[in-house]
Write a protein that holds these residues in place. Structure first.
Motif, PDB file in Angstrom:
ATOM      1  N   UNK A 167      38.129  44.507  48.216  1.00  0.00           N
ATOM      2  CA  UNK A 167      36.938  44.269  47.394  1.00  0.00           C
ATOM      3  C   UNK A 167      37.026  45.020  46.076  1.00  0.00           C
ATOM      4  N   UNK A 168      36.362  44.436  45.070  1.00  0.00           N
ATOM      5  CA  UNK A 168      36.347  45.014  43.735  1.00  0.00           C
ATOM      6  C   UNK A 168      34.931  44.954  43.173  1.00  0.00           C
ATOM      7  N   UNK A 169      34.618  45.895  42.295  1.00  0.00           N
ATOM      8  CA  UNK A 169      33.350  45.917  41.552  1.00  0.00           C
ATOM      9  C   UNK A 169      33.686  45.977  40.072  1.00  0.00           C
ATOM     10  N   UNK A 170      33.069  45.101  39.288  1.00  0.00           N
ATOM     11  CA  UNK A 170      33.238  45.121  37.838  1.00  0.00           C
ATOM     12  C   UNK A 170      31.942  44.780  37.147  1.00  0.00           C
ATOM     13  N   UNK A 171      31.447  45.659  36.287  1.00  0.00           N
ATOM     14  CA  UNK A 171      30.154  45.428  35.650  1.00  0.00           C
ATOM     15  C   UNK A 171      29.053  45.463  36.687  1.00  0.00           C
ATOM     16  N   UNK A 172      28.371  44.347  36.863  1.00  0.00           N
ATOM     17  CA  UNK A 172      27.339  44.227  37.884  1.00  0.00           C
ATOM     18  C   UNK A 172      27.704  43.162  38.917  1.00  0.00           C
ATOM     19  N   UNK A 173      29.002  42.871  39.040  1.00  0.00           N
ATOM     20  CA  UNK A 173      29.460  41.890  40.007  1.00  0.00           C
ATOM     21  C   UNK A 173      30.404  42.553  41.003  1.00  0.00           C
ATOM     22  N   UNK A 174      30.519  41.941  42.171  1.00  0.00           N
ATOM     23  CA  UNK A 174      31.457  42.423  43.179  1.00  0.00           C
ATOM     24  C   UNK A 174      31.942  41.237  43.991  1.00  0.00           C
ATOM     25  N   UNK A 175      33.078  41.411  44.647  1.00  0.00           N
ATOM     26  CA  UNK A 175      33.597  40.339  45.481  1.00  0.00           C
ATOM     27  C   UNK A 175      34.995  40.624  45.953  1.00  0.00           C
ATOM     28  N   UNK A 176      35.576  39.603  46.597  1.00  0.00           N
ATOM     29  CA  UNK A 176      36.953  39.682  47.049  1.00  0.00           C
ATOM     30  C   UNK A 176      37.773  38.625  46.312  1.00  0.00           C
ATOM     31  N   UNK A 177      39.101  38.712  46.435  1.00  0.00           N
ATOM     32  CA  UNK A 177      39.990  37.767  45.754  1.00  0.00           C
ATOM     33  C   UNK A 177      39.719  37.735  44.260  1.00  0.00           C
ATOM     34  N   UNK A 178      39.525  38.920  43.678  1.00  0.00           N
ATOM     35  CA  UNK A 178      39.215  38.976  42.261  1.00  0.00           C
ATOM     36  C   UNK A 178      39.870  40.137  41.552  1.00  0.00           C
ATOM     37  N   UNK A 179      39.506  40.277  40.297  1.00  0.00           N
ATOM     38  CA  UNK A 179      39.981  41.361  39.448  1.00  0.00           C
ATOM     39  C   UNK A 179      38.775  42.004  38.785  1.00  0.00           C
ATOM     40  N   UNK A 180      38.688  43.318  38.851  1.00  0.00           N
ATOM     41  CA  UNK A 180      37.686  44.074  38.102  1.00  0.00           C
ATOM     42  C   UNK A 180      38.403  44.901  37.053  1.00  0.00           C
ATOM     43  N   UNK A 181      37.785  45.047  35.897  1.00  0.00           N
ATOM     44  CA  UNK A 181      38.414  45.819  34.821  1.00  0.00           C
ATOM     45  C   UNK A 181      37.355  46.451  33.941  1.00  0.00           C
ATOM     46  N   UNK A 182      37.721  47.584  33.351  1.00  0.00           N
ATOM     47  CA  UNK A 182      36.861  48.277  32.397  1.00  0.00           C
ATOM     48  C   UNK A 182      37.711  48.713  31.221  1.00  0.00           C
ATOM     49  N   UNK A 183      37.214  48.445  30.012  1.00  0.00           N
ATOM     50  CA  UNK A 183      37.875  48.871  28.786  1.00  0.00           C
ATOM     51  C   UNK A 183      37.058  49.996  28.174  1.00  0.00           C
ATOM     52  N   UNK A 184      37.684  51.175  28.054  1.00  0.00           N
ATOM     53  CA  UNK A 184      37.009  52.383  27.598  1.00  0.00           C
ATOM     54  C   UNK A 184      37.557  52.753  26.224  1.00  0.00           C
ATOM     55  N   UNK A 185      36.678  52.885  25.267  1.00  0.00           N
ATOM     56  CA  UNK A 185      37.089  53.203  23.895  1.00  0.00           C
ATOM     57  C   UNK A 185      36.243  54.347  23.358  1.00  0.00           C
ATOM     58  N   UNK A 186      36.738  54.991  22.308  1.00  0.00           N
ATOM     59  CA  UNK A 186      35.963  56.032  21.644  1.00  0.00           C
ATOM     60  C   UNK A 186      36.493  57.425  21.892  1.00  0.00           C
ATOM     61  N   UNK A 187      35.570  58.382  22.003  1.00  0.00           N
ATOM     62  CA  UNK A 187      35.928  59.794  22.055  1.00  0.00           C
ATOM     63  C   UNK A 187      36.321  60.233  23.459  1.00  0.00           C
ATOM     64  N   UNK A 188      37.400  59.666  23.936  1.00  0.00           N
ATOM     65  CA  UNK A 188      37.957  60.045  25.242  1.00  0.00           C
ATOM     66  C   UNK A 188      39.459  59.789  25.197  1.00  0.00           C
ATOM     67  N   UNK A 189      40.208  60.683  25.780  1.00  0.00           N
ATOM     68  CA  UNK A 189      41.668  60.568  25.855  1.00  0.00           C
ATOM     69  C   UNK A 189      42.048  60.372  27.321  1.00  0.00           C
ATOM     70  N   UNK A 190      43.045  59.539  27.560  1.00  0.00           N
ATOM     71  CA  UNK A 190      43.474  59.272  28.931  1.00  0.00           C
ATOM     72  C   UNK A 190      44.943  59.608  29.105  1.00  0.00           C
ATOM     73  N   UNK A 191      45.270  60.305  30.178  1.00  0.00           N
ATOM     74  CA  UNK A 191      46.648  60.601  30.539  1.00  0.00           C
ATOM     75  C   UNK A 191      46.966  60.028  31.906  1.00  0.00           C
ATOM     76  N   UNK A 192      48.156  59.473  32.049  1.00  0.00           N
ATOM     77  CA  UNK A 192      48.552  58.818  33.297  1.00  0.00           C
ATOM     78  C   UNK A 192      49.893  59.356  33.756  1.00  0.00           C
ATOM     79  N   UNK A 193      50.004  59.620  35.056  1.00  0.00           N
ATOM     80  CA  UNK A 193      51.277  60.024  35.642  1.00  0.00           C
ATOM     81  C   UNK A 193      51.419  59.441  37.026  1.00  0.00           C
ATOM     82  N   UNK A 194      52.650  59.122  37.415  1.00  0.00           N
ATOM     83  CA  UNK A 194      52.869  58.593  38.762  1.00  0.00           C
ATOM     84  C   UNK A 194      54.264  58.968  39.239  1.00  0.00           C
TER      85      UNK A 194
END
Length: 389
Positions: A167-194
């Motif tokens: 299951x996924x939640x995106x905005x005000x929707x939720x469900x299965x067999x889907x894609x949820x995404x959020x685009x974050x912009x502005x005064x925030x920095x993101x670092x990723x490691x794996x």
């Protein structure tokens, strides 16, 4: 207002109550600061629409991104049948979030629809994605994403394999067999490691038959028979619990170019016909090495991932850590749950809130300056840090 983050967690029999309690605990910590983005991580045992209702009732209209998991993670360790709510607050931050159905039928097409909705072509923000972990082809989704300067991180949601749903939640929707995404912009920095802690054991095979997401045969025999010959359990036993799910501990390392590392591809389960159900296609003719993991290697991988995430913040102060760990890590650390979190905490320090869960895969594109291709990852622990510039 300086960028801040808080995490709340709660356990309850019903998803709505657990989400409401977790949200309330997060809001108590955030005080008078105005939350601008919420991340909801829910146990697969809870109905996702109830979880969404319980959180959104208290949070109002702020954008949400969420997923189902096999176990939930906070700085206190691992838990099950709970809901975790992380909130970001700060000035000068813009977030757009939504959910798109039909991921199983057209993963690449869903990526293109998301790109258009979020106007991703010209963004230099951070794209967080949560895709269905069982249906669809996450590799095709990654291929459908545009090049650009945006940072990318995310996961394939976890869930019950016997039900073949996540299951996924995106905005005000939720469900299965889907894609949820959020685009974050502005005064925030993101670092990723794996990173991951799996390595070859010396056994390798030719993929002699594959069909869609199924690997049917290795070296002209069923996968169950190949595993039976190596591990000495009868082939029929690999089709039933617990072995049919424990195959996640033994992923395949697919040979690429001579200079490239093995491409890790993890099975979701062994089917009753002796084939492996994957979440992306493995081509016929590929050479596949059997991989095994160790606790020590995974602890070192967790340390590497955390340090890589900090390094990619470029000096920004981390305020929140998201952890998307493969469910194989949950299996491997079953006798000492959460041990990997202790290593991460040693790297991040004591003051960074942690939220996360165990998932069916990870998605990342760390080197945004070179516009490198998005990657579907398996068997990894992925750490996403939000930092105050």
């Amino acid at each position: 207002m300086t960028l801040t983050a808080v995490v709340g967690q709660a356990q309850a029999l019903e998803g709505r109550e657990a989400a409401a309690q977790a949200t309330h605990r997060a809001l108590d910590q955030i005080g008078r600061n105005q939350a601008v983005f919420g991340i909801v991580i829910a146990s697969r045992y809870h109905a996702i629409q109830q979880v969404l209702t319980g959180a959104s009732t208290l949070l109002g209209d702020i954008p949400l991104l969420g997923l189902s998991t096999n176990a939930e993670i906070t700085e206190d360790g691992q838990s099950q049948r709970s809901v975790v709510v992380a909130l970001l607050a700060g000035d000068g931050i813009s977030v757009k979030a939504d959910w798109w159905g039909g991921f199983g039928e057209d993963s690449r097409g869903v990526a293109q629809r998301m790109t258009q909705t979020l106007q991703l072509y010209h963004s230099d923000g951070t794209l967080l994605v949560v895709a269905d972990g069982f249906n669809g082809d996450a590799k095709q989704f990654c291929a459908g994403l545009p090049a650009g300067e945006y940072t990318l991180a995310g996961c394939l949601a976890g869930g019950a394999l016997n039900q073949a749903r996540t299951y996924q939640i995106g905005g005000r929707q939720s469900g299965t067999n889907g894609l949820a995404a959020a685009l974050i912009s502005g005064k925030v920095v993101t670092g990723v490691g794996y990173a991951h802690g799996w390595q070859t054991v010396g056994s390798y095979y030719r993929v002699t038959r594959s069909q869609g997401p199924w690997v049917r045969m290795l070296n002209e025999v069923s996968v169950a028979e190949a595993y039976s010959r190596l591990f000495k359990y009868p082939a029929r036993q690999w089709a039933f619990p617990p072995l049919n799910e424990l195959v996640r501990l033994y992923p395949l390392g697919i040979e690429q170019k001579a200079s490239d590392p093995l491409l890790v591809r993890s099975p979701l389960r062994m089917e009753t016909d002796g084939s492996l159900r994957m979440n992306t296609l493995i081509p016929e003719g590929a050479t596949a090495h059997l991989l095994v993991g160790s606790i020590q290697n995974c602890l070192e991988a967790a340390k590497q991932a955390a340090q890589a995430a900090i390094d990619s913040l470029n000096g920004a102060r981390p305020v929140l850590a998201l952890i998307f760990a493969d469910i194989a890590w949950q299996m491997l650390f079953e006798s000492n749950a959460g041990q990997e979190l202790q290593v991460i905490r040693e790297v991040l320090g004591p003051d960074v809130p942690i939220a996360g869960g165990y998932t069916f895969g990870q998605i990342a594109r760390v080197n945004k300056e070179k516009k490198s291709a998005p990657e579907l990852l398996n068997q990894q622990i992925e750490i996403v840090l939000f930092g105050a510039p």
